[in-house]
Design a protein around this motif. Structure first.
Motif, PDB file in Angstrom:
ATOM      1  N   VAL A 171      17.067 -43.388  26.749  1.00 52.68           N
ATOM      2  CA  VAL A 171      14.970 -42.618  26.232  1.00 52.68           C
ATOM      3  C   VAL A 171      15.753 -40.933  26.457  1.00 52.68           C
ATOM      4  O   VAL A 171      16.739 -40.856  26.886  1.00 52.68           O
ATOM      5  N   VAL A 172      15.162 -40.324  25.836  1.00 51.38           N
ATOM      6  CA  VAL A 172      15.500 -38.912  25.755  1.00 51.38           C
ATOM      7  C   VAL A 172      13.499 -38.404  25.814  1.00 51.38           C
ATOM      8  O   VAL A 172      12.767 -38.991  25.875  1.00 51.38           O
ATOM      9  N   PRO A 173      13.318 -37.244  26.278  1.00 49.51           N
ATOM     10  CA  PRO A 173      11.586 -36.990  26.803  1.00 49.51           C
ATOM     11  C   PRO A 173      11.057 -36.481  25.097  1.00 49.51           C
ATOM     12  O   PRO A 173      11.477 -36.716  24.504  1.00 49.51           O
ATOM     13  N   LEU A 174       9.644 -36.962  25.681  1.00 53.71           N
ATOM     14  CA  LEU A 174       8.894 -37.098  24.001  1.00 53.71           C
ATOM     15  C   LEU A 174       8.660 -35.709  23.524  1.00 53.71           C
ATOM     16  O   LEU A 174       8.488 -35.707  21.914  1.00 53.71           O
ATOM     17  N   THR A 175       9.530 -34.640  24.236  1.00 56.50           N
ATOM     18  CA  THR A 175       8.909 -33.248  23.623  1.00 56.50           C
ATOM     19  C   THR A 175      10.468 -32.918  23.265  1.00 56.50           C
ATOM     20  O   THR A 175      10.696 -31.631  23.156  1.00 56.50           O
ATOM     21  N   VAL A 176      11.598 -33.779  23.578  1.00 54.69           N
ATOM     22  CA  VAL A 176      12.669 -33.769  23.009  1.00 54.69           C
ATOM     23  C   VAL A 176      12.984 -32.651  21.754  1.00 54.69           C
ATOM     24  O   VAL A 176      12.801 -32.469  20.788  1.00 54.69           O
ATOM     25  N   ALA A 177      14.024 -31.385  21.397  1.00 53.88           N
ATOM     26  CA  ALA A 177      13.975 -30.734  20.347  1.00 53.88           C
ATOM     27  C   ALA A 177      15.404 -31.291  20.026  1.00 53.88           C
ATOM     28  O   ALA A 177      15.632 -32.145  19.821  1.00 53.88           O
ATOM     29  N   ALA A 178      14.967 -31.344  17.974  1.00 53.13           N
ATOM     30  CA  ALA A 178      15.639 -31.443  17.281  1.00 53.13           C
ATOM     31  C   ALA A 178      17.101 -31.166  17.515  1.00 53.13           C
ATOM     32  O   ALA A 178      18.005 -32.432  17.548  1.00 53.13           O
TER      33      ALA A 178
END
Length: 270
Positions: A171-178
Motif C-alpha cells: 500500500v502507498v498513500p492516496l496522494t503519493v507522488a509518481a
C-alpha cells in the motif's frame, strides 16, 4: 519515503535481499522491517508491505499497488493445530499464537464451514482458557508436528472457495507522488529479482535457524505468486466477507488500486 515491511516467512523473497544488503533500496526509500506489522504502525506518508487484513484499516488513506503482493495458491503459511482430529472437535476457544489478521480472517472463514468447529471465544492470550484449536502462522506453522494434528487453512479455503489467499499487499498513500511510487516499486522489484536468484541461500537459512520442515517449505514457496490478479482481488473481498464477521476489521468499501503503472509512472514498462 519510509517502506515498512512485514518480517515473516513468505515476505522473505522481498525482505531477505534488503536486510542482507544484496540490493540497495532506492536513495529516497528507507526500509523498516517489523515482525508484527499492523495498520496502526503505518503513517500517512508511509508505503508498507502489510498483511492483507490491515488494508481494511488503511483504505481511507492508502491504495493498493497490484504489481507487488504475496498470494498463496492452495498451500499456505497458516496452520490449525488440534490435539485430536479436527472433525472430533465440536466447540472450543481458538487461540491465535503470533498470527496476523489474515490468519484470523482465514480461521473465522474456515473453522466452522470446513472443519465443523464452533469457536466459543477468540484469544491471543497464551494464559487464556484451554483451547483445542490453535492457529499458527509463518515459521511456526512450518515446523514438524510433535503431537496432535495440523491442517493447512489455505488449503481448506481453496477447497471451500476455489480461491487463493492474498497474504500481503503493498500500500502507498492516496496522494503519493509518481516518483515516490516508482522508487518503492523499483526497490521491491529489484529485491524480488535477487530473492529469486538467491532463494536457496535465504530459504536454507530460514529452515535451519527455525527447524522447519524442508519439504513443506519448498512446497509452500513453489505455490506462491507475487502480484495481484483480478481473481486475487475477488479472493481478497471474499475473505473479508466470509471471515470478517465478529472481527475488528471493517468491510472493503473504499479500497482503491494504483492501476496500471503507466509508462509515465514506470518507464521500465513499454
Amino acid at each position: 519515503m519510509r517502506l515498512l515491511m512485514h518480517d515473516t516467512l513468505v515476505s522473505g523473497m522481498y525482505l531477505a535481499p534488503l536486510v542482507r544488503d544484496w540490493v540497495e533500496p532506492a536513495a529516497d526509500v528507507t526500509v523498516v522491517a517489523r515482525a508484527d506489522l499492523r495498520a496502526g504502525d503505518v503513517g500517512a506518508g508511509d508505503a508498507a508491505l502489510i498483511p492483507a487484513s490491515e488494508v481494511a484499516l488503511v483504505q481511507q488513506s492508502h491504495q493498493v499497488v497490484p504489481a507487488i503482493a504475496v498470494v498463496a495458491e492452495g498451500i499456505g503459511p497458516i496452520s490449525l493445530r488440534t490435539p485430536v482430529r479436527p472433525d472430533e472437535v465440536e466447540r472450543t476457544p481458538v487461540r491465535l499464537l503470533g498470527a496476523s489478521g489474515v490468519a484470523e480472517l482465514l480461521a473465522r472463514a474456515t473453522l466452522q464451514p470446513y472443519f465443523g468447529i464452533q469457536a466459543t471465544a477468540w484469544t491471543r492470550d497464551v494464559d487464556g482458557p484451554a483451547a483445542e484449536a490453535v492457529i499458527l502462522e509463518g515459521a511456526a506453522a512450518m515446523r514438524p508436528i510433535e503431537g496432535g494434528f495440523a491442517e493447512d487453512l489455505c488449503r481448506a479455503w481453496f477447497i471451500l472457495t476455489g480461491l487463493p489467499v492474498v497474504t500481503h499487499l503493498l500500500v502507498v498513500p492516496l496522494t503519493v507522488a509518481a516518483i515516490d511510487l516508482l522508487s518503492v516499486v523499483d526497490t521491491l522489484r529489484n529485491a524480488g529479482t535477487a530473492g529469486r536468484e538467491r532463494r536457496r541461500e535465504w530459504r536454507t537459512e530460514q529452515i535451519e535457524r527455525n527447524g522447519l520442515d524442508r519439504e513443506r517449505v519448498n512446497a509452500l514457496f513453489a505455490g506462491l505468486r507475487y502480484d495481484l490478479t483480478p481473481t486475487d482481488r475477488q479472493a481478497l473481498v471474499s475473505l473479508f466477507q466470509r471471515g470478517g464477521r465478529g472481527s475488528t476489521y471493517p468491510p472493503l468499501t473504499t479500497l482503491q488500486f494504483v492501476e496500471p503503472l503507466t509508462p509515465e509512472v514506470d518507464p521500465t514498462k513499454p
